[in-house]
Design a protein around this motif. Structure first.
Motif, PDB file in Angstrom:
ATOM      1  N   LEU A  92      -2.911  39.037  34.714  1.00  0.00           N
ATOM      2  CA  LEU A  92      -1.658  39.720  33.982  1.00  0.00           C
ATOM      3  C   LEU A  92      -1.038  40.895  34.865  1.00  0.00           C
ATOM      4  CD1 LEU A  92      -3.473  40.168  30.422  1.00  0.00           C
ATOM      5  CD2 LEU A  92      -1.485  38.284  31.363  1.00  0.00           C
ATOM      6  N   LEU A  93      -1.974  41.559  35.341  1.00  0.00           N
ATOM      7  CA  LEU A  93      -1.431  42.755  36.156  1.00  0.00           C
ATOM      8  C   LEU A  93      -0.636  42.390  37.341  1.00  0.00           C
ATOM      9  CD1 LEU A  93      -4.697  45.145  35.822  1.00  0.00           C
ATOM     10  CD2 LEU A  93      -2.425  45.626  34.917  1.00  0.00           C
ATOM     11  N   TRP A  94      -1.189  41.266  37.850  1.00  0.00           N
ATOM     12  CA  TRP A  94      -0.508  40.820  39.322  1.00  0.00           C
ATOM     13  C   TRP A  94       0.757  40.387  38.851  1.00  0.00           C
ATOM     14  CZ3 TRP A  94      -1.945  40.225  44.334  1.00  0.00           C
ATOM     15  CH2 TRP A  94      -1.045  39.252  44.876  1.00  0.00           C
ATOM     16  N   ASN A  95       0.963  39.734  37.660  1.00  0.00           N
ATOM     17  CA  ASN A  95       2.122  39.103  37.263  1.00  0.00           C
ATOM     18  C   ASN A  95       3.145  40.481  36.780  1.00  0.00           C
ATOM     19  OD1 ASN A  95       1.882  36.502  37.547  1.00  0.00           O
ATOM     20  ND2 ASN A  95       1.264  36.256  35.553  1.00  0.00           N
ATOM     21  N   GLY A  96       2.440  41.477  36.086  1.00  0.00           N
ATOM     22  CA  GLY A  96       3.265  42.692  36.010  1.00  0.00           C
ATOM     23  C   GLY A  96       3.848  43.312  37.539  1.00  0.00           C
ATOM     24  N   LEU A  97       3.069  43.186  38.459  1.00  0.00           N
ATOM     25  CA  LEU A  97       3.378  43.726  39.751  1.00  0.00           C
ATOM     26  C   LEU A  97       4.453  42.870  40.507  1.00  0.00           C
ATOM     27  CD1 LEU A  97       0.008  45.200  40.689  1.00  0.00           C
ATOM     28  CD2 LEU A  97       1.909  46.470  40.521  1.00  0.00           C
ATOM     29  N   SER A  98       4.787  41.686  39.950  1.00  0.00           N
ATOM     30  CA  SER A  98       5.563  40.799  40.424  1.00  0.00           C
ATOM     31  C   SER A  98       7.134  41.565  40.589  1.00  0.00           C
ATOM     32  CB  SER A  98       5.771  39.451  39.643  1.00  0.00           C
ATOM     33  OG  SER A  98       6.592  39.624  38.670  1.00  0.00           O
ATOM     34  N   VAL A  99       7.267  42.645  39.717  1.00  0.00           N
ATOM     35  CA  VAL A  99       8.494  43.350  39.753  1.00  0.00           C
ATOM     36  C   VAL A  99       8.002  44.979  39.907  1.00  0.00           C
ATOM     37  CG1 VAL A  99       9.996  41.771  38.469  1.00  0.00           C
ATOM     38  CG2 VAL A  99       8.384  43.627  37.263  1.00  0.00           C
ATOM     39  N   ASN A 100       9.009  45.839  40.157  1.00  0.00           N
ATOM     40  CA  ASN A 100       8.464  47.198  40.569  1.00  0.00           C
ATOM     41  C   ASN A 100       8.067  47.657  39.477  1.00  0.00           C
ATOM     42  OD1 ASN A 100       8.146  49.385  41.891  1.00  0.00           O
ATOM     43  ND2 ASN A 100      10.211  50.036  41.852  1.00  0.00           N
ATOM     44  N   SER A 101       6.851  48.239  39.208  1.00  0.00           N
ATOM     45  CA  SER A 101       6.182  48.550  37.926  1.00  0.00           C
ATOM     46  C   SER A 101       5.476  50.124  38.024  1.00  0.00           C
ATOM     47  CB  SER A 101       4.980  47.452  37.550  1.00  0.00           C
ATOM     48  OG  SER A 101       5.620  46.349  37.277  1.00  0.00           O
ATOM     49  N   THR A 102       5.249  50.650  36.990  1.00  0.00           N
ATOM     50  CA  THR A 102       4.411  51.744  37.222  1.00  0.00           C
ATOM     51  C   THR A 102       3.240  51.628  36.558  1.00  0.00           C
ATOM     52  OG1 THR A 102       5.309  52.617  34.873  1.00  0.00           O
ATOM     53  CG2 THR A 102       6.570  53.237  36.854  1.00  0.00           C
ATOM     54  N   ILE A 103       2.213  52.531  36.622  1.00  0.00           N
ATOM     55  CA  ILE A 103       0.763  52.379  35.823  1.00  0.00           C
ATOM     56  C   ILE A 103       1.008  52.284  34.285  1.00  0.00           C
ATOM     57  CG2 ILE A 103      -1.524  53.505  35.385  1.00  0.00           C
ATOM     58  CD1 ILE A 103      -1.525  54.328  38.339  1.00  0.00           C
ATOM     59  N   ASP A 104       1.868  53.035  34.063  1.00  0.00           N
ATOM     60  CA  ASP A 104       2.304  53.003  32.479  1.00  0.00           C
ATOM     61  C   ASP A 104       2.648  51.560  31.862  1.00  0.00           C
ATOM     62  OD1 ASP A 104       1.607  55.760  32.052  1.00  0.00           O
ATOM     63  OD2 ASP A 104       3.478  56.319  32.318  1.00  0.00           O
ATOM     64  N   ASP A 105       3.428  51.083  32.901  1.00  0.00           N
ATOM     65  CA  ASP A 105       4.065  49.668  32.654  1.00  0.00           C
ATOM     66  C   ASP A 105       2.846  48.598  32.488  1.00  0.00           C
ATOM     67  OD1 ASP A 105       6.719  50.380  32.805  1.00  0.00           O
ATOM     68  OD2 ASP A 105       7.058  49.958  34.997  1.00  0.00           O
ATOM     69  N   LEU A 106       1.978  49.066  33.469  1.00  0.00           N
ATOM     70  CA  LEU A 106       0.689  48.095  33.682  1.00  0.00           C
ATOM     71  C   LEU A 106      -0.306  48.344  32.398  1.00  0.00           C
ATOM     72  CD1 LEU A 106       0.083  48.109  37.516  1.00  0.00           C
ATOM     73  CD2 LEU A 106       1.132  46.255  36.192  1.00  0.00           C
ATOM     74  N   GLU A 107      -0.243  49.510  31.852  1.00  0.00           N
ATOM     75  CA  GLU A 107      -0.997  49.629  30.750  1.00  0.00           C
ATOM     76  C   GLU A 107      -0.517  49.082  29.763  1.00  0.00           C
ATOM     77  OE1 GLU A 107      -1.456  53.771  29.834  1.00  0.00           O
ATOM     78  OE2 GLU A 107      -2.729  54.212  31.661  1.00  0.00           O
ATOM     79  N   ASN A 108       0.842  49.152  29.617  1.00  0.00           N
ATOM     80  CA  ASN A 108       1.368  48.387  28.143  1.00  0.00           C
ATOM     81  C   ASN A 108       1.136  46.916  28.060  1.00  0.00           C
ATOM     82  OD1 ASN A 108       2.319  50.813  27.125  1.00  0.00           O
ATOM     83  ND2 ASN A 108       4.263  50.729  28.391  1.00  0.00           N
ATOM     84  N   ILE A 109       1.111  46.195  29.489  1.00  0.00           N
ATOM     85  CA  ILE A 109       0.757  44.826  29.473  1.00  0.00           C
ATOM     86  C   ILE A 109      -0.586  44.648  29.111  1.00  0.00           C
ATOM     87  CG2 ILE A 109       0.439  43.097  31.193  1.00  0.00           C
ATOM     88  CD1 ILE A 109       2.602  44.249  32.685  1.00  0.00           C
ATOM     89  N   ILE A 110      -1.680  45.401  29.388  1.00  0.00           N
ATOM     90  CA  ILE A 110      -2.974  45.124  28.784  1.00  0.00           C
ATOM     91  C   ILE A 110      -3.079  45.315  27.645  1.00  0.00           C
ATOM     92  CG2 ILE A 110      -5.256  45.825  29.345  1.00  0.00           C
ATOM     93  CD1 ILE A 110      -3.927  43.930  31.470  1.00  0.00           C
ATOM     94  N   LEU A 111      -2.690  46.468  26.957  1.00  0.00           N
ATOM     95  CA  LEU A 111      -2.667  46.970  25.526  1.00  0.00           C
ATOM     96  C   LEU A 111      -1.819  45.874  24.630  1.00  0.00           C
ATOM     97  CD1 LEU A 111      -1.850  50.621  25.664  1.00  0.00           C
ATOM     98  CD2 LEU A 111      -3.905  49.698  24.737  1.00  0.00           C
ATOM     99  N   GLU A 112      -0.904  45.059  25.225  1.00  0.00           N
ATOM    100  CA  GLU A 112      -0.481  43.984  24.607  1.00  0.00           C
ATOM    101  C   GLU A 112      -1.526  43.117  24.106  1.00  0.00           C
ATOM    102  OE1 GLU A 112       3.086  42.237  25.864  1.00  0.00           O
ATOM    103  OE2 GLU A 112       3.948  44.360  25.841  1.00  0.00           O
ATOM    104  N   GLN A 113      -2.353  42.547  25.174  1.00  0.00           N
ATOM    105  CA  GLN A 113      -3.323  41.622  24.996  1.00  0.00           C
ATOM    106  C   GLN A 113      -4.567  42.183  24.546  1.00  0.00           C
ATOM    107  OE1 GLN A 113      -3.149  38.213  26.172  1.00  0.00           O
ATOM    108  NE2 GLN A 113      -0.874  38.696  26.171  1.00  0.00           N
ATOM    109  N   TYR A 114      -4.873  43.553  24.655  1.00  0.00           N
ATOM    110  CA  TYR A 114      -6.129  43.966  24.343  1.00  0.00           C
ATOM    111  C   TYR A 114      -5.900  45.548  23.574  1.00  0.00           C
ATOM    112  CZ  TYR A 114      -7.908  40.618  27.500  1.00  0.00           C
ATOM    113  OH  TYR A 114      -8.121  39.440  28.355  1.00  0.00           O
ATOM    114  N   PRO A 115      -5.570  45.331  22.429  1.00  0.00           N
ATOM    115  CA  PRO A 115      -4.899  46.590  21.858  1.00  0.00           C
ATOM    116  C   PRO A 115      -6.338  47.609  21.084  1.00  0.00           C
ATOM    117  CG  PRO A 115      -4.678  44.820  20.152  1.00  0.00           C
ATOM    118  CD  PRO A 115      -5.197  44.113  21.631  1.00  0.00           C
ATOM    119  N   SER A 116      -7.338  47.216  21.081  1.00  0.00           N
ATOM    120  CA  SER A 116      -8.749  47.831  20.679  1.00  0.00           C
ATOM    121  C   SER A 116      -9.389  48.524  21.933  1.00  0.00           C
ATOM    122  CB  SER A 116      -9.440  47.012  20.114  1.00  0.00           C
ATOM    123  OG  SER A 116     -10.052  45.976  20.979  1.00  0.00           O
TER     124      SER A 116
END
Length: 89
Positions: free
Chosen positions: A40-64
């Motif tokens: 998921l993070l690799w795919n998020g990094l396919s475009v210019n991303s920040t750590i906050d962007d990547l956090e949000n990607i993971i939070l969508e999948q694992y909100p707890s």
């Protein structure tokens, strides 16, 4: 930051594998095996991303999962990718 050009992600059965292509084959010898979260993070990094962007990607999948744990794990993965020359800053 984003993944450098010349690396491709493939799914092989239940694993995700990153392999170099073209000129990168002589620079990076080998492959990287990713779990689902790293993919998921690799795919998020396919475009210019920040750590906050990547956090949000993971939070969508694992909100707890606590945000601090997610950030720590993202930093570990980013360090590994940087050390292997796979990230453009």
């Amino acid at each position: 930051m984003k993944i450098k050009k010349g690396f491709i992600l493939r799914k092989v059965k239940e694993r995700y594998i990153v392999i170099p292509k073209g000129e990168n084959q002589s620079i990076f010898k080998g492959a990287i095996i990713l779990n689902h979260t790293s993919m998921l993070l690799w795919n998020g990094l396919s475009v210019n991303s920040t750590i906050d962007d990547l956090e949000n990607i993971i939070l969508e999948q694992y909100p707890s999962v606590p945000r601090a744990k997610i950030r720590k794990d993202i930093i570990i993965l980013l360090d590994k990718l940087r050390n292997n020359g796979l990230i453009d800053e």
